[in-house]
Design a protein around this motif. Sequence first.
Motif, PDB file in Angstrom:
ATOM      1  N   PRO A   9      23.433  32.274  52.302  1.00 56.02           N
ATOM      2  CA  PRO A   9      23.952  31.027  51.715  1.00 56.02           C
ATOM      3  C   PRO A   9      25.191  31.220  50.836  1.00 56.02           C
ATOM      4  N   LEU A  10      25.516  32.464  50.488  1.00 53.42           N
ATOM      5  CA  LEU A  10      26.607  32.714  49.544  1.00 53.42           C
ATOM      6  C   LEU A  10      27.977  32.753  50.209  1.00 53.42           C
ATOM      7  N   ASP A  11      28.006  32.799  51.547  1.00 61.66           N
ATOM      8  CA  ASP A  11      29.273  32.801  52.288  1.00 61.66           C
ATOM      9  C   ASP A  11      30.199  33.924  51.804  1.00 61.66           C
ATOM     10  N   ILE A  12      29.718  35.169  51.883  1.00 62.71           N
ATOM     11  CA  ILE A  12      30.520  36.326  51.500  1.00 62.71           C
ATOM     12  C   ILE A  12      31.539  36.608  52.596  1.00 62.71           C
ATOM     13  N   GLU A  13      32.800  36.745  52.224  1.00 68.92           N
ATOM     14  CA  GLU A  13      33.860  36.903  53.222  1.00 68.92           C
ATOM     15  C   GLU A  13      33.817  38.258  53.910  1.00 68.92           C
ATOM     16  N   VAL A  39      36.254  29.268  45.318  1.00 65.29           N
ATOM     17  CA  VAL A  39      36.680  30.654  45.379  1.00 65.29           C
ATOM     18  C   VAL A  39      36.103  31.311  46.628  1.00 65.29           C
ATOM     19  N   THR A  40      36.831  32.276  47.126  1.00 64.35           N
ATOM     20  CA  THR A  40      36.363  33.135  48.209  1.00 64.35           C
ATOM     21  C   THR A  40      35.851  34.425  47.571  1.00 64.35           C
ATOM     22  N   ILE A  41      34.667  34.852  47.982  1.00 62.22           N
ATOM     23  CA  ILE A  41      34.051  36.037  47.377  1.00 62.22           C
ATOM     24  C   ILE A  41      34.004  37.171  48.392  1.00 62.22           C
ATOM     25  N   ARG A  51      20.156  42.970  41.437  1.00 58.77           N
ATOM     26  CA  ARG A  51      21.157  42.694  40.402  1.00 58.77           C
ATOM     27  C   ARG A  51      22.458  42.187  41.021  1.00 58.77           C
ATOM     28  N   ASP A  52      22.831  42.789  42.131  1.00 51.47           N
ATOM     29  CA  ASP A  52      24.060  42.357  42.808  1.00 51.47           C
ATOM     30  C   ASP A  52      23.954  40.890  43.219  1.00 51.47           C
ATOM     31  N   LEU A  53      22.830  40.521  43.810  1.00 48.23           N
ATOM     32  CA  LEU A  53      22.640  39.147  44.258  1.00 48.23           C
ATOM     33  C   LEU A  53      22.612  38.175  43.086  1.00 48.23           C
ATOM     34  N   GLU A  54      21.993  38.578  41.979  1.00 48.37           N
ATOM     35  CA  GLU A  54      21.940  37.702  40.812  1.00 48.37           C
ATOM     36  C   GLU A  54      23.344  37.338  40.345  1.00 48.37           C
ATOM     37  N   ARG A  55      24.209  38.335  40.254  1.00 46.51           N
ATOM     38  CA  ARG A  55      25.585  38.068  39.819  1.00 46.51           C
ATOM     39  C   ARG A  55      26.314  37.155  40.798  1.00 46.51           C
ATOM     40  N   LEU A  56      26.142  37.412  42.091  1.00 41.12           N
ATOM     41  CA  LEU A  56      26.866  36.644  43.104  1.00 41.12           C
ATOM     42  C   LEU A  56      26.354  35.207  43.190  1.00 41.12           C
ATOM     43  N   VAL A  57      25.062  35.025  43.052  1.00 43.28           N
ATOM     44  CA  VAL A  57      24.499  33.674  43.050  1.00 43.28           C
ATOM     45  C   VAL A  57      25.061  32.870  41.883  1.00 43.28           C
ATOM     46  N   LYS A  58      25.083  33.468  40.698  1.00 45.20           N
ATOM     47  CA  LYS A  58      25.614  32.776  39.516  1.00 45.20           C
ATOM     48  C   LYS A  58      27.106  32.481  39.662  1.00 45.20           C
ATOM     49  N   LEU A  59      27.805  33.403  40.294  1.00 43.65           N
ATOM     50  CA  LEU A  59      29.240  33.205  40.514  1.00 43.65           C
ATOM     51  C   LEU A  59      29.477  32.032  41.462  1.00 43.65           C
TER      52      LEU A  59
END
Length: 355
Positions: A209-213, A185-187, A169-177
């Motif tokens: 691939p999401l480049d989480i800071e 945006v920086t996440i 669920r966490d990944l789903e939200r972050l991918v859509k974001l």
Amino acid sequence: MKIKEINVWKTNLELTRPYTIAFKTVSAVENVLVEIVTENGLTGLGAGNPSSEVVGEKLAETWAVLQPENLEWLMGQDIRSFQLLCDELPQRLPRNPAARAALDIALHDVFSKYLGVPLVSFLGQRLESLPTSITIGIKSVEETLAEAEEYVGRGFTHLKVKVGETVERDLERLVKLREAHGNNVTIRIDANQGWTSYDLANFCTQAQPLDIELIEQPLPAPMIDDLRELPDAVKDLVAADESLLVPADAFQLAQSPRACGIYNIKLMKCGGVYAARQIGTIAQQAGISLMWGCNDESIISISAALHAAFSCANTRYIDLDGSLDLARDVVSGGFILENGIMRPNGKPGLGVERV
């Protein structure tokens, strides 16, 4: 320049936007406020917002230890000895970091007003401004995207997303974001101790691939040794929050092999500006970056954290959005916020004014 009066009162500041994190839903902010008055009329303000989940301190306990009979040792003290007074606070109030923070902040405010300079100038300003992240709680995908759209529309470029339900669920939200906003945006994410070691490893593999800071407190606070076993590339992203309460914890986390690459300092955990800067010095010597966070707090303590943050050369991140969703506050001023960029307002002390 002696202290002639100490006023203490409680206030409950409601949020315009209640939110959910891994262990609770928050709809209002309970604060204990302190005002120190000197014999020549200077005043200093401080605020304490306790966290029973993190440091085991409840509002009633904060309130109890700040009663007049427990503050007699401060009455008549010269504020020009404020460093000694701040040093004595942990001895007087060893189990009450929010109470210590309220007194510590008020002492820093009144002393820098006595000098006629912003607190950050007295501490030694190293930074002029930084972007703050603004927080999105645990929500559905649709709610997450709607809130992100609002914040981006207000000029914020750094979003901190609360996670900790399931990795999927966490990944789903972050991918859509990320799909919605690309690289605009920086996440950052905050799991609030909600993951296991397996969850963290699984997330890091899938989230490349999401480049989480950064990843704030992914594992339960006691699991420091588990963090030490992580690859350096993962540890570099980890910000210790609930695992880092006081300066002694900073030493422990820095021991080889280090447990993380970032320390998240909150005044309400460590007891104020004085202890926060001690943590900052330990981190600098260990080559660890600083992130400055907060609870839901008054502008008073948010401003104190901002001044402390900008006095540390190893500050890289600020997450000082705790006053932005308050329906009301007891002060105004404190800082300037433009397009998500925060800086002190240049006025003496904390730069706050009673309303």
